[in-house]
Design a protein around this motif. Sequence first.
Motif, PDB file in Angstrom:
ATOM      1  N   ASN A  23      -0.867   4.861  -2.925  1.00 19.87           N
ATOM      2  CA  ASN A  23      -0.302   4.264  -4.132  1.00 19.87           C
ATOM      3  C   ASN A  23       0.068   2.803  -3.893  1.00 19.87           C
ATOM      4  OD1 ASN A  23      -0.551   6.516  -5.726  1.00 19.87           O
ATOM      5  ND2 ASN A  23       1.488   7.306  -5.260  1.00 19.87           N
ATOM      6  N   LYS A  24       0.661   2.532  -2.716  1.00 18.43           N
ATOM      7  CA  LYS A  24       1.020   1.156  -2.382  1.00 18.43           C
ATOM      8  C   LYS A  24      -0.221   0.287  -2.276  1.00 18.43           C
ATOM      9  CE  LYS A  24       5.456   1.890  -0.074  1.00 18.43           C
ATOM     10  NZ  LYS A  24       6.221   1.752   1.193  1.00 18.43           N
ATOM     11  N   LYS A  25      -1.266   0.862  -1.710  1.00 13.76           N
ATOM     12  CA  LYS A  25      -2.518   0.122  -1.556  1.00 13.76           C
ATOM     13  C   LYS A  25      -3.118  -0.207  -2.919  1.00 13.76           C
ATOM     14  CE  LYS A  25      -7.040   0.391   0.714  1.00 13.76           C
ATOM     15  NZ  LYS A  25      -7.950   1.231   1.497  1.00 13.76           N
ATOM     16  N   ASN A  26      -2.961   0.727  -3.886  1.00 16.20           N
ATOM     17  CA  ASN A  26      -3.537   0.552  -5.210  1.00 16.20           C
ATOM     18  C   ASN A  26      -2.697  -0.331  -6.121  1.00 16.20           C
ATOM     19  OD1 ASN A  26      -5.733   2.152  -4.574  1.00 16.20           O
ATOM     20  ND2 ASN A  26      -4.795   4.037  -5.340  1.00 16.20           N
ATOM     21  N   MET A  27      -1.439  -0.597  -5.742  1.00 16.44           N
ATOM     22  CA  MET A  27      -0.586  -1.453  -6.553  1.00 16.44           C
ATOM     23  C   MET A  27      -1.154  -2.865  -6.596  1.00 16.44           C
ATOM     24  SD  MET A  27       3.330  -0.354  -5.642  1.00 16.44           S
ATOM     25  CE  MET A  27       3.999  -1.691  -6.631  1.00 16.44           C
ATOM     26  N   LYS A  28      -1.201  -3.428  -7.772  1.00 14.15           N
ATOM     27  CA  LYS A  28      -1.750  -4.768  -7.928  1.00 14.15           C
ATOM     28  C   LYS A  28      -0.649  -5.814  -7.783  1.00 14.15           C
ATOM     29  CE  LYS A  28      -5.815  -3.076  -8.778  1.00 14.15           C
ATOM     30  NZ  LYS A  28      -6.881  -3.183  -7.763  1.00 14.15           N
ATOM     31  N   LEU A 246      -5.945  -9.613 -18.669  1.00 10.70           N
ATOM     32  CA  LEU A 246      -5.802  -9.671 -17.222  1.00 10.70           C
ATOM     33  C   LEU A 246      -5.547  -8.272 -16.658  1.00 10.70           C
ATOM     34  CD1 LEU A 246      -5.505 -11.142 -14.540  1.00 10.70           C
ATOM     35  CD2 LEU A 246      -3.152 -11.708 -15.165  1.00 10.70           C
ATOM     36  N   LEU A 247      -4.694  -7.525 -17.319  1.00  9.52           N
ATOM     37  CA  LEU A 247      -4.381  -6.164 -16.861  1.00  9.52           C
ATOM     38  C   LEU A 247      -5.624  -5.276 -16.892  1.00  9.52           C
ATOM     39  CD1 LEU A 247      -1.965  -4.396 -15.947  1.00  9.52           C
ATOM     40  CD2 LEU A 247      -1.700  -3.716 -18.327  1.00  9.52           C
ATOM     41  N   ASN A 248      -6.437  -5.413 -17.931  1.00  6.58           N
ATOM     42  CA  ASN A 248      -7.679  -4.634 -18.009  1.00  6.58           C
ATOM     43  C   ASN A 248      -8.599  -4.954 -16.835  1.00  6.58           C
ATOM     44  OD1 ASN A 248      -6.974  -3.315 -20.358  1.00  6.58           O
ATOM     45  ND2 ASN A 248      -7.969  -4.817 -21.709  1.00  6.58           N
ATOM     46  N   GLN A 249      -8.679  -6.230 -16.470  1.00 10.58           N
ATOM     47  CA  GLN A 249      -9.518  -6.589 -15.320  1.00 10.58           C
ATOM     48  C   GLN A 249      -8.957  -6.023 -14.021  1.00 10.58           C
ATOM     49  OE1 GLN A 249     -11.520 -10.136 -14.636  1.00 10.58           O
ATOM     50  NE2 GLN A 249     -11.669 -10.799 -16.760  1.00 10.58           N
ATOM     51  N   LEU A 250      -7.640  -6.085 -13.872  1.00 10.37           N
ATOM     52  CA  LEU A 250      -7.022  -5.548 -12.669  1.00 10.37           C
ATOM     53  C   LEU A 250      -7.263  -4.048 -12.551  1.00 10.37           C
ATOM     54  CD1 LEU A 250      -3.608  -7.447 -12.699  1.00 10.37           C
ATOM     55  CD2 LEU A 250      -5.447  -7.729 -11.042  1.00 10.37           C
ATOM     56  N   ASN A 251      -7.142  -3.355 -13.681  1.00 12.89           N
ATOM     57  CA  ASN A 251      -7.315  -1.899 -13.672  1.00 12.89           C
ATOM     58  C   ASN A 251      -8.760  -1.483 -13.435  1.00 12.89           C
ATOM     59  OD1 ASN A 251      -4.595  -1.385 -14.084  1.00 12.89           O
ATOM     60  ND2 ASN A 251      -4.777  -1.299 -16.315  1.00 12.89           N
ATOM     61  N   SER A 252      -9.679  -2.385 -13.724  1.00 10.00           N
ATOM     62  CA  SER A 252     -11.099  -2.055 -13.548  1.00 10.00           C
ATOM     63  C   SER A 252     -11.551  -2.215 -12.097  1.00 10.00           C
ATOM     64  CB  SER A 252     -11.970  -2.943 -14.440  1.00 10.00           C
ATOM     65  OG  SER A 252     -11.967  -4.287 -13.967  1.00 10.00           O
ATOM     66  N   LYS A 253     -10.685  -2.855 -11.288  1.00  9.82           N
ATOM     67  CA  LYS A 253     -11.028  -3.079  -9.887  1.00  9.82           C
ATOM     68  C   LYS A 253     -10.370  -2.014  -9.020  1.00  9.82           C
ATOM     69  CE  LYS A 253     -11.456  -8.060 -10.455  1.00  9.82           C
ATOM     70  NZ  LYS A 253     -12.897  -8.156 -10.143  1.00  9.82           N
ATOM     71  N   LYS A 254     -11.126  -1.434  -8.138  1.00  9.11           N
ATOM     72  CA  LYS A 254     -10.617  -0.391  -7.247  1.00  9.11           C
ATOM     73  C   LYS A 254      -9.807  -1.005  -6.117  1.00  9.11           C
ATOM     74  CE  LYS A 254     -12.646   2.833  -9.585  1.00  9.11           C
ATOM     75  NZ  LYS A 254     -11.863   3.756 -10.408  1.00  9.11           N
TER      76      LYS A 254
END
Length: 254
Positions: A23-28, A246-254
């Motif tokens: 989860n920490k790794k996935n946090m943007k 911006l949030l949509n782009q962040l969420n689209s990146k693994k």
Amino acid sequence: MKKTALFAIIALTASYITATAQNKKNMKKVLFVVTSHDKLGNTGEKTGFWTEELAAPYYELLDKGVTIDVATPLGGQPPIDPKSEDPSAATEDTKRFDADTELLAKLKNTKKLVDVKESDYDAIFYPGGHGPLWDLATDATSSALIEAFYANNKPVAFVCHSPAVLKNVKINGEFLVKGKKVTGFSNTEEAAVGLTNVVPFLLEDALQANGATYSKAADWHPYAVEDGLLITGQNPASSKLVAEKLLNQLNSKK
């Protein structure tokens, strides 16, 4: 305790630790870059960043679990444009900002721009206000940061006057905005606030001079443009739109 129960507890603990780490790794994590400039040309008046343009994107991202750091050219407290603190400019986000002791403390202790690294973040965002026209538009450290984010396939986002910081940004020898669809504070909006002859350059003209395809909505209406990794918004009312893109782009990146 039976061995099977002990093994089960150990397995559950290991699973929890792994999930927490994941989860920490996935946090943007996003870097906000804010102006340090407080003089409105030769008018004797003050300028700085526009409160709504920081507050609205900040909370849009923060409430979705994004971690945010703030940096400025000089470090420490960035100046706030006094006009953006007027009750007539208040929004729900600016009211939240005014009462947010954690964010206000963070602003008092912003990082120095020279001390931040692109590799520590997933995206970069610039709030507007007139201040960036004088400092960040010609700041070599800022330009290099934007170039590094873009070159490493990370979103770069701007609103209102802050697309001015793209003035000298180049990728492979060409202006980043060349051939890109963009928006930003329009000439008619600058005329409406009576600062056409005060600002060092008109943003709309500068973007077009560097080869951008500029577009806008009616003055003061929300409008944001996305062209690949580049996200721009026209005016204060466009701040949340930029953050959503911006949030949509962040969420689209693994």
